[in-house]
Design a protein around this motif. Structure first.
Motif, PDB file in Angstrom:
ATOM      1  N   HIS A   1      37.820 -10.828   9.512  1.00 27.96           N
ATOM      2  CA  HIS A   1      38.190  -9.368   9.565  1.00 27.96           C
ATOM      3  C   HIS A   1      37.086  -8.471  10.033  1.00 27.96           C
ATOM      4  N   ARG A   2      37.197  -7.831  11.359  1.00 25.09           N
ATOM      5  CA  ARG A   2      36.259  -7.008  11.820  1.00 25.09           C
ATOM      6  C   ARG A   2      35.622  -5.959  10.936  1.00 25.09           C
ATOM      7  N   SER A   3      34.586  -5.837  10.582  1.00 23.19           N
ATOM      8  CA  SER A   3      33.720  -4.729   9.901  1.00 23.19           C
ATOM      9  C   SER A   3      33.573  -3.389  10.474  1.00 23.19           C
ATOM     10  N   LYS A   4      33.538  -2.357   9.733  1.00 25.98           N
ATOM     11  CA  LYS A   4      33.138  -1.170  10.489  1.00 25.98           C
ATOM     12  C   LYS A   4      31.988  -0.971  10.902  1.00 25.98           C
ATOM     13  N   ARG A   5      30.878  -1.847  10.930  1.00 25.60           N
ATOM     14  CA  ARG A   5      29.719  -1.797  11.361  1.00 25.60           C
ATOM     15  C   ARG A   5      29.585  -2.823  12.775  1.00 25.60           C
ATOM     16  N   ALA A   6      30.720  -3.414  13.002  1.00 24.01           N
ATOM     17  CA  ALA A   6      30.644  -4.356  14.091  1.00 24.01           C
ATOM     18  C   ALA A   6      30.512  -3.813  15.420  1.00 24.01           C
ATOM     19  N   HIS A   7      30.799  -2.552  15.620  1.00 25.79           N
ATOM     20  CA  HIS A   7      30.755  -1.906  16.833  1.00 25.79           C
ATOM     21  C   HIS A   7      29.444  -1.570  17.258  1.00 25.79           C
ATOM     22  N   LEU A   8      28.412  -1.766  16.522  1.00 26.92           N
ATOM     23  CA  LEU A   8      26.904  -1.396  16.893  1.00 26.92           C
ATOM     24  C   LEU A   8      26.339  -2.838  17.788  1.00 26.92           C
TER      25      LEU A   8
ATOM     26  N   PHE B   1      45.948  -5.605   2.237  1.00 23.60           N
ATOM     27  CA  PHE B   1      46.141  -4.626   3.456  1.00 23.60           C
ATOM     28  C   PHE B   1      45.232  -4.862   4.705  1.00 23.60           C
ATOM     29  N   VAL B   2      45.739  -5.607   5.848  1.00 22.90           N
ATOM     30  CA  VAL B   2      44.689  -5.690   6.954  1.00 22.90           C
ATOM     31  C   VAL B   2      45.066  -5.025   8.062  1.00 22.90           C
ATOM     32  N   TYR B   3      44.407  -4.125   8.872  1.00 17.84           N
ATOM     33  CA  TYR B   3      44.700  -3.991  10.312  1.00 17.84           C
ATOM     34  C   TYR B   3      43.762  -4.739  11.335  1.00 17.84           C
ATOM     35  N   ARG B   4      44.184  -5.383  12.088  1.00 19.54           N
ATOM     36  CA  ARG B   4      43.669  -5.992  13.167  1.00 19.54           C
ATOM     37  C   ARG B   4      44.046  -5.066  14.514  1.00 19.54           C
ATOM     38  N   ALA B   5      43.035  -4.743  15.340  1.00 18.01           N
ATOM     39  CA  ALA B   5      43.325  -3.952  16.625  1.00 18.01           C
ATOM     40  C   ALA B   5      43.937  -5.077  17.803  1.00 18.01           C
ATOM     41  N   PRO B   6      45.014  -4.882  18.506  1.00 23.53           N
ATOM     42  CA  PRO B   6      44.909  -3.549  18.659  1.00 23.53           C
ATOM     43  C   PRO B   6      46.377  -2.932  17.919  1.00 23.53           C
ATOM     44  N   LEU B   7      47.129  -3.816  17.560  1.00 28.83           N
ATOM     45  CA  LEU B   7      48.691  -3.433  17.046  1.00 28.83           C
ATOM     46  C   LEU B   7      49.245  -4.432  15.882  1.00 28.83           C
ATOM     47  N   THR B   8      48.263  -4.757  15.066  1.00 23.54           N
ATOM     48  CA  THR B   8      48.672  -5.900  13.972  1.00 23.54           C
ATOM     49  C   THR B   8      48.277  -5.236  12.584  1.00 23.54           C
TER      50      THR B   8
END
Length: 564
Positions: free
Chosen positions: A9-16, A111-118
């Motif tokens: 699962h992609r983390s919130k800080r992974a965009h850095l 509950f898991v959200y994966r971009a873009p639409l899952t």
């Protein structure tokens, strides 16, 4: 839908994002499983959860990320023949997947959200649930029982062959609404069994299905089972078995429905059995397509023991295409197979073909069904177009990062755009508008949904009469538009939609009377009519079919709306 992830699962800080001067550190929770069954690949695990099978060079690269070596130095050491920006993108992909310190990894939960639409809603009791199911069916899984599976499927294929004509006629005709509802409900249950088979098979081989539940996958409801733990299985053929367990369920059940239809008299019961059998076999065939991330692809990837087969082959294809278009220097292939670039091309095009076909069927079935359905068609088309543009722009950006000449980059892209525009302008396609017809005696009345009518239909236009099928439309006759009289009316549901519902009617507008040169004997009482409007270019046809027609339905306009 089987979930075999290639990253947590992609983390919130992974965009850095990291830079070339950054010194990444491998996450403390990351470990590598031992090679299995003599294979060279290894298993990357995060907090003990398998993530993917990777090659030894990738393991060496990840292990070298000690917080002291800069990305630039790692590039020179491990992949000097790969462009720096590509290598940087790879390292950032590792980070976004939670493999680096500073990219906190949170195990997937309920509950898991994966971009873009899952969006996934799961139970965390899946291991206990599948262990209980495995204990319950173990007495039934003898060698003799397993031998019945291919026998049933073979008999089902034979039964389908014997009833091919009936199935073809059924798919080319409107189906009872009640029968369609029953098929959808039964197929939902079978999809649950399909996913359960993945989980039970993994459990039988000693793996652990960690999560299972319901999800919205690109706005489509589906069940899923996370079988990522299958990467632990030592025998690659066990991994293949996990992937093919779901399609096997559909093949067996589809065969059972088709065989049963042989012994049922004509009627709605037999129609339901044939629809279920045909849909099951269709699901099996689609699931086995190896160029999309379906079960067939996972089975092929497991059989070849080639991690990330699709992504690597697509990268080889784009590298080959970039070299052809922009003259970039050749680079070593990511997948050491002679068919790598060809497989990558098919993997790039297959999803496009499936999406375009789905949109064409949706547009044909729903665009004339009123403002709400027309708006839904436009929304789906808009979402798909946005994703397509994003993918195209990402490809152009990657080509630029490959170090191409600026002037050649501009010239090639300009020529490609001009070629595409000119092709759309020069390719001529028939222009038609779609209506429904109702045949009563010698009179054939043409209608369109709602209270609108196409204004620019010339008198004397040729009309092709077709069945209004649930899957296909078969030509049944030809006629000529003899009169242009418009008036509000109501018509049976199957005049405009491929379903029947007793006496149910929907509002429509009479747009004319069609006249046949021959008698109407053999003509169905309702169906689809395609009225010829002449010839137009491809772009005009696409615009009028995909945009103008739904917009006219939404705003209830009397406008020139044509479908190519």
């Amino acid at each position: 839908m089987t979930q075999m992830t290639t990253g947590p699962h992609r983390s919130k800080r992974a965009h850095l994002e990291l830079q070339l001067d950054s010194s990444p550190t491998l996450g403390a929770a990351v470990s590598f499983g031992e090679p299995a069954d003599g294979a060279a690949s290894r298993i990357v695990m995060v907090s003990g959860v398998p993530v993917s099978r990777v090659s030894p060079p990738v393991v060496e690269l990840l292990s070298a990320m000690d917080g002291q070596s800069a990305v630039r130095d790692l590039h020179a050491r491990f992949a000097a023949d790969v462009p720096e920006q590509d290598f940087l993108a790879l390292v950032n992909r590792f980070r976004s997947n939670g493999l680096m310190e500073g990219a906190d990894h949170k195990p997937a939960g309920r509950f898991v959200y994966r971009a873009p639409l899952t969006l996934q809603v799961a139970t965390l009791r899946a291991p206990a649930m599948f262990a209980w199911l495995d204990r319950g069916i173990r007495p039934l899984s003898s060698r003799a029982t397993r031998a019945l599976v291919p026998a049933i499927v073979l008999l089902g294929v034979i039964a389908m062959g014997l009833q091919t004509t009936d199935v073809a006629r059924l798919l080319a005709s409107p189906v009872p609404l009640l029968g369609l509802v029953v098929v959808l409900i039964v197929q939902s249950v079978m999809t649950l069994l399909h996913e359960g088979a993945h989980g039970v098979t993994l459990t039988r081989f000693g793996g652990t299905p960690r999560r299972a539940g319901f999800m919205l996958f690109y706005l489509t409801p589906a069940f899923f089972v996370d079988v990522t733990d299958g990467w632990r299985l030592e025998d690659r053929w066990q991994r293949v078995g996990v992937a093919l367990a779901g399609p096997t369920v559909h093949a067996v059940l589809g065969s059972a429905f088709t065989i049963a239809a042989l012994f049922v008299a004509d009627g709605i019961g037999r129609q339901i059995l044939l629809l279920l059998g045909a849909s099951c076999f269709g699901i099996v065939l689609v699931n086995l397509i190896p160029f999309v991330r379906f079960d067939g692809y996972i089975a092929l990837m497991s059989a070849l023991d080639e991690p990330n087969l699709r992504d690597r082959s697509k990268r080889d294809f784009t590298r080959w295409l970039t070299g052809v278009l922009y003259g970039t220097a050749p680079v070593p292939k990511r997948l050491d197979r002679w068919w790598s670039a060809s497989f990558g091309m098919a993997s790039t095009l297959a999803p496009v073909v499936l999406v375009v076909f789905a949109i064409m069927r949706i547009q044909s079935a729903l665009a004339s069904g009123g403002p709400v359905l027309a708006f839904l068609v436009l929304a789906i088309e808009g979402a798909v177009l946005a994703m397509g543009v994003a993918i195209l722009l990402r490809g152009v950006r990657n080509a630029w990062r490959a170090g191409v000449s600026t002037w050649r980059f501009i010239a090639v892209n300009l020529l490609v755009v001009i070629a595409v525009v000119m092709a759309g302008l020069c390719i001529s396609v028939p222009s038609t508008t779609t209506a429904g017809f109702s045949a009563t005696g010698s009179e054939i009345v043409l209608v369109q949904g709602g209270t609108r009518a196409d204004a620019d239909i010339p008198d004397g236009a040729d009309v092709a009469l077709l069945t209004n099928g649930i899957l296909v439309n078969v030509p049944v006759g030809e006629a000529t538009l003899a009169a242009r009289e418009t008036a509000p009316t109501s018509v049976p549901l199957d005049v405009l939609f491929p379903v029947t519902a007793g006496g149910a009617e929907v509002p429509a507008t009479v747009i004319g009377i069609a006249q046949r040169s021959l008698e109407t004997a053999g003509l169905p009482s309702t169906g689809q009519a395609r009225i010829e409007l002449g010839i137009t270019n491809l772009w005009q046809a696409v615009w009028e079919s995909a945009v103008a027609r739904p917009l006219a339905e939404i705003f209830n306009q009397h406008s020139d709306v044509r479908q190519g």
